[in-house]
Design a protein around this motif. Structure first.
Motif, PDB file in Angstrom:
ATOM      1  N   ALA A  27       8.072   1.963 -10.361  1.00  0.00           N
ATOM      2  CA  ALA A  27       9.295   1.324  -9.865  1.00  0.00           C
ATOM      3  C   ALA A  27       9.185   0.863  -8.417  1.00  0.00           C
ATOM      4  O   ALA A  27       9.937  -0.024  -7.990  1.00  0.00           O
ATOM      5  CB  ALA A  27      10.471   2.296 -10.004  1.00  0.00           C
ATOM      6  N   LEU A  28       8.290   1.443  -7.647  1.00  0.00           N
ATOM      7  CA  LEU A  28       8.260   1.193  -6.199  1.00  0.00           C
ATOM      8  C   LEU A  28       8.051  -0.269  -5.812  1.00  0.00           C
ATOM      9  O   LEU A  28       8.772  -0.768  -4.934  1.00  0.00           O
ATOM     10  CB  LEU A  28       7.190   2.066  -5.540  1.00  0.00           C
ATOM     11  N   PRO A  29       7.113  -0.991  -6.393  1.00  0.00           N
ATOM     12  CA  PRO A  29       6.917  -2.384  -5.932  1.00  0.00           C
ATOM     13  C   PRO A  29       8.178  -3.219  -6.016  1.00  0.00           C
ATOM     14  O   PRO A  29       8.511  -3.975  -5.098  1.00  0.00           O
ATOM     15  CB  PRO A  29       5.815  -2.907  -6.861  1.00  0.00           C
ATOM     16  N   GLY A  30       8.941  -3.078  -7.111  1.00  0.00           N
ATOM     17  CA  GLY A  30      10.177  -3.830  -7.239  1.00  0.00           C
ATOM     18  C   GLY A  30      11.215  -3.425  -6.227  1.00  0.00           C
ATOM     19  O   GLY A  30      11.946  -4.265  -5.682  1.00  0.00           O
ATOM     20  N   THR A  34       0.854  -1.187   0.000  1.00  0.00           N
ATOM     21  CA  THR A  34       0.000   0.000   0.000  1.00  0.00           C
ATOM     22  C   THR A  34       0.891   1.238   0.000  1.00  0.00           C
ATOM     23  O   THR A  34       1.765   1.381   0.864  1.00  0.00           O
ATOM     24  CB  THR A  34      -0.912   0.031   1.243  1.00  0.00           C
ATOM     25  N   VAL A  35       0.668   2.087  -0.980  1.00  0.00           N
ATOM     26  CA  VAL A  35       1.398   3.346  -1.090  1.00  0.00           C
ATOM     27  C   VAL A  35       0.400   4.476  -0.874  1.00  0.00           C
ATOM     28  O   VAL A  35      -0.584   4.592  -1.605  1.00  0.00           O
ATOM     29  CB  VAL A  35       2.071   3.485  -2.470  1.00  0.00           C
ATOM     30  N   LEU A  36       0.631   5.268   0.155  1.00  0.00           N
ATOM     31  CA  LEU A  36      -0.230   6.408   0.449  1.00  0.00           C
ATOM     32  C   LEU A  36       0.346   7.659  -0.186  1.00  0.00           C
ATOM     33  O   LEU A  36       1.497   8.033   0.071  1.00  0.00           O
ATOM     34  CB  LEU A  36      -0.341   6.605   1.966  1.00  0.00           C
ATOM     35  N   LEU A  37      -0.441   8.298  -1.027  1.00  0.00           N
ATOM     36  CA  LEU A  37      -0.099   9.588  -1.622  1.00  0.00           C
ATOM     37  C   LEU A  37      -0.942  10.636  -0.898  1.00  0.00           C
ATOM     38  O   LEU A  37      -2.159  10.714  -1.105  1.00  0.00           O
ATOM     39  CB  LEU A  37      -0.396   9.589  -3.120  1.00  0.00           C
ATOM     40  N   LEU A  38      -0.315  11.398  -0.044  1.00  0.00           N
ATOM     41  CA  LEU A  38      -1.037  12.296   0.857  1.00  0.00           C
ATOM     42  C   LEU A  38      -0.806  13.751   0.487  1.00  0.00           C
ATOM     43  O   LEU A  38       0.256  14.320   0.755  1.00  0.00           O
ATOM     44  CB  LEU A  38      -0.602  12.035   2.307  1.00  0.00           C
ATOM     45  N   PRO A  68       0.696   2.204   5.918  1.00  0.00           N
ATOM     46  CA  PRO A  68       1.071   1.829   4.552  1.00  0.00           C
ATOM     47  C   PRO A  68       2.547   1.415   4.533  1.00  0.00           C
ATOM     48  O   PRO A  68       3.254   1.541   5.543  1.00  0.00           O
ATOM     49  CB  PRO A  68       0.845   3.117   3.764  1.00  0.00           C
ATOM     50  N   GLN A  69       2.995   0.913   3.380  1.00  0.00           N
ATOM     51  CA  GLN A  69       4.409   0.558   3.253  1.00  0.00           C
ATOM     52  C   GLN A  69       5.269   1.765   2.885  1.00  0.00           C
ATOM     53  O   GLN A  69       6.456   1.811   3.208  1.00  0.00           O
ATOM     54  CB  GLN A  69       4.596  -0.536   2.197  1.00  0.00           C
ATOM     55  N   VAL A  70       4.661   2.739   2.216  1.00  0.00           N
ATOM     56  CA  VAL A  70       5.365   3.946   1.774  1.00  0.00           C
ATOM     57  C   VAL A  70       4.394   5.116   1.854  1.00  0.00           C
ATOM     58  O   VAL A  70       3.197   4.956   1.588  1.00  0.00           O
ATOM     59  CB  VAL A  70       5.883   3.800   0.325  1.00  0.00           C
ATOM     60  N   VAL A  71       4.909   6.293   2.201  1.00  0.00           N
ATOM     61  CA  VAL A  71       4.110   7.513   2.145  1.00  0.00           C
ATOM     62  C   VAL A  71       4.828   8.523   1.255  1.00  0.00           C
ATOM     63  O   VAL A  71       6.028   8.756   1.408  1.00  0.00           O
ATOM     64  CB  VAL A  71       3.903   8.124   3.548  1.00  0.00           C
ATOM     65  N   ALA A 125      -4.103  -0.790 -12.536  1.00  0.00           N
ATOM     66  CA  ALA A 125      -3.546  -2.139 -12.400  1.00  0.00           C
ATOM     67  C   ALA A 125      -2.292  -2.148 -11.531  1.00  0.00           C
ATOM     68  O   ALA A 125      -1.512  -3.109 -11.569  1.00  0.00           O
ATOM     69  CB  ALA A 125      -3.227  -2.705 -13.783  1.00  0.00           C
ATOM     70  N   PHE A 126      -2.075  -1.103 -10.735  1.00  0.00           N
ATOM     71  CA  PHE A 126      -0.920  -1.066  -9.841  1.00  0.00           C
ATOM     72  C   PHE A 126      -0.910  -2.322  -8.981  1.00  0.00           C
ATOM     73  O   PHE A 126      -1.929  -2.692  -8.383  1.00  0.00           O
ATOM     74  CB  PHE A 126      -0.995   0.179  -8.948  1.00  0.00           C
ATOM     75  N   PRO A 127       0.236  -3.017  -8.882  1.00  0.00           N
ATOM     76  CA  PRO A 127       0.292  -4.282  -8.130  1.00  0.00           C
ATOM     77  C   PRO A 127       0.329  -4.052  -6.622  1.00  0.00           C
ATOM     78  O   PRO A 127       1.328  -4.259  -5.944  1.00  0.00           O
ATOM     79  CB  PRO A 127       1.588  -4.917  -8.637  1.00  0.00           C
ATOM     80  N   GLY A 128      -0.768  -3.617  -6.098  1.00  0.00           N
ATOM     81  CA  GLY A 128      -0.900  -3.268  -4.695  1.00  0.00           C
ATOM     82  C   GLY A 128      -2.046  -2.298  -4.551  1.00  0.00           C
ATOM     83  O   GLY A 128      -3.018  -2.351  -5.323  1.00  0.00           O
ATOM     84  N   THR A 129      -1.948  -1.393  -3.609  1.00  0.00           N
ATOM     85  CA  THR A 129      -2.979  -0.387  -3.390  1.00  0.00           C
ATOM     86  C   THR A 129      -2.362   1.003  -3.462  1.00  0.00           C
ATOM     87  O   THR A 129      -1.371   1.280  -2.776  1.00  0.00           O
ATOM     88  CB  THR A 129      -3.655  -0.566  -2.021  1.00  0.00           C
ATOM     89  N   LEU A 130      -2.951   1.835  -4.295  1.00  0.00           N
ATOM     90  CA  LEU A 130      -2.617   3.253  -4.315  1.00  0.00           C
ATOM     91  C   LEU A 130      -3.748   3.977  -3.594  1.00  0.00           C
ATOM     92  O   LEU A 130      -4.904   3.934  -4.018  1.00  0.00           O
ATOM     93  CB  LEU A 130      -2.492   3.781  -5.740  1.00  0.00           C
ATOM     94  N   LEU A 131      -3.401   4.617  -2.511  1.00  0.00           N
ATOM     95  CA  LEU A 131      -4.383   5.355  -1.729  1.00  0.00           C
ATOM     96  C   LEU A 131      -4.014   6.829  -1.824  1.00  0.00           C
ATOM     97  O   LEU A 131      -2.952   7.249  -1.331  1.00  0.00           O
ATOM     98  CB  LEU A 131      -4.341   4.882  -0.279  1.00  0.00           C
ATOM     99  N   VAL A 132      -4.858   7.615  -2.489  1.00  0.00           N
ATOM    100  CA  VAL A 132      -4.609   9.046  -2.652  1.00  0.00           C
ATOM    101  C   VAL A 132      -5.573   9.794  -1.740  1.00  0.00           C
ATOM    102  O   VAL A 132      -6.786   9.583  -1.816  1.00  0.00           O
ATOM    103  CB  VAL A 132      -4.803   9.508  -4.108  1.00  0.00           C
TER     104      VAL A 132
END
Length: 358
Positions: free
Chosen positions: A347-350, A61-65, A143-146, A112-119
């Motif tokens: 690039a982030l998931p990899g 999960t990547v949070l775009l805040l 999340p895994q990244v912010v 189709a992002f391989p995970g969750t994009l939460l904006v």
């Protein structure tokens, strides 16, 4: 066919809607409707944040805040909204509607992002309370990244922000004639501020402003019997806010001092997955990545205390125009920011698979 989002049209529409802190609702619902029209599941949450969730759900999960609100016109002055010669003018063009719009556009193109994009477009970032960000820390799993949506310039990556401690000082003295030799409230308040100013002198950026705590007197009023000050301390990394408040309390006697808001400084490393992803993305699009730290604060300061995960701040726009009367962003800068943001997300998931430290 589901219509695509027009990035420039979206940002222009956002600028046309005034959204000072506390009055973000119209913009939040406008964005929800725009995203619904593009087939995206957006909502407005209990405190007024705009929330978009997309991706496959199977992965990080990547949070775009970002944030919906702007500084109020009575503080910074109005900025007439217009689109002229490839430049968008308006309050929030830099801080921080273009970063939020870039996040929405990049996420909309990655269903189709391989995970969750939460904006999230949060409410109240321009206030001391930051209610939108605090609500997320209480209601979301980490999340895994912010990625914080703040202007860094399309080739810049912000790694951290100074902290902030805002205090109010108050002192009351017995009523007495001004000629009486006893203590006067206004005089005691002046002595308190002098002690603070001497302890935390102004330093210029060439002396490492990020690594020095500085103090600003925001408000002062007083008479012989009662005085009140409001002081904003921008704290360096490693500052212990409790120890600082105790020091202030000692200097305040016989007055009292209380904190009205406090967030610690936060700073990350260039080696984290998001920092590496953005640096690679900037290079891919023809730029030289520049890592930055900021002397202000952002919602990164709020969420970092709850979520010990790698974070960066990124967004198009020249941050020197934050709150300025000529706030503006070029369409080229904005569109390049969307490209960089999208490439970094790809690039982030990899990079997360290979690990990385904060």
């Amino acid at each position: 066919m589901i219509p695509a989002i027009d990035p420039v049209g979206l940002l222009h529409g956002m600028l046309a809607i005034a959204s000072p802190s506390g009055a973000e609702s119209t913009l939040a619902w406008f964005l929800r409707d725009q995203l619904h029209a593009a087939g995206l599941p957006a909502r407005v949450d209990d405190v007024g944040n705009l929330v978009l969730r997309t991706g496959t759900g199977e992965g990080p999960t990547v949070l775009l805040l970002g944030h919906l609100d702007t500084v109020r016109d009575e503080i910074a002055g109005p900025v007439p909204v217009r689109r002229q010669h490839g430049v968008l003018h308006g309050r929030g063009a830099v801080d921080a509607k273009s970063p939020l719009a870039a996040m929405l556009c990049a996420a909309a193109a990655r269903r189709a992002f391989p995970g969750t994009l939460l904006v999230v477009g949060a409410v109240g970032e321009e206030t001391e309370e930051s209610p939108g960000a605090w609500h997320l820390t209480r209601t979301l799993a980490a999340p895994q990244v912010v990625v914080i949506g703040e202007p860094s310039g399309w080739s810049g990556i912000t790694l951290g922000y100074k902290g902030q401690l805002v205090v109010e000082y108050e002192v009351t003295c017995p009523s007495a004639h001004a000629a009486h030799p006893g203590a006067k409230a206004a005089h005691l308040a002046g002595e308190f501020w002098q002690a603070v100013a001497e302890r935390f002198p102004t330093v210029d950026s060439g002396e490492g402003l990020f690594h020095h705590t500085t103090a600003t007197l925001l408000r002062a009023d007083g008479t012989t019997t009662h005085a009140r000050l409001r002081v904003d301390l921008r704290t360096a990394p490693g500052t212990d806010p409790d120890a600082l408040l105790a020091w202030l309390a000692e200097r305040a006697h016989p007055g009292k001092v209380r904190a009205t808001s406090s967030v610690p400084a936060v700073v990350g490393r260039r080696s984290t997955p998001p920092a590496r992803a953005f640096a690679r993305a900037v290079r891919k699009h023809g730029g030289t990545p520049t890592f930055k730290v900021k002397t202000g604060t952002s919602d990164m300061n709020v969420v970092a205390g709850t979520w010990p995960v790698p974070m960066v701040a990124y967004g198009p726009g020249d941050s020197s125009l934050d709150h300025a009367r000529n706030e503006q962003v070029s369409e080229r800068e904005y569109l390049r920011g969307i490209q960089v943001l999208g490439t970094a997300l790809d690039a982030l998931p990899g990079l997360l698979d290979t690990g990385g430290s904060r």
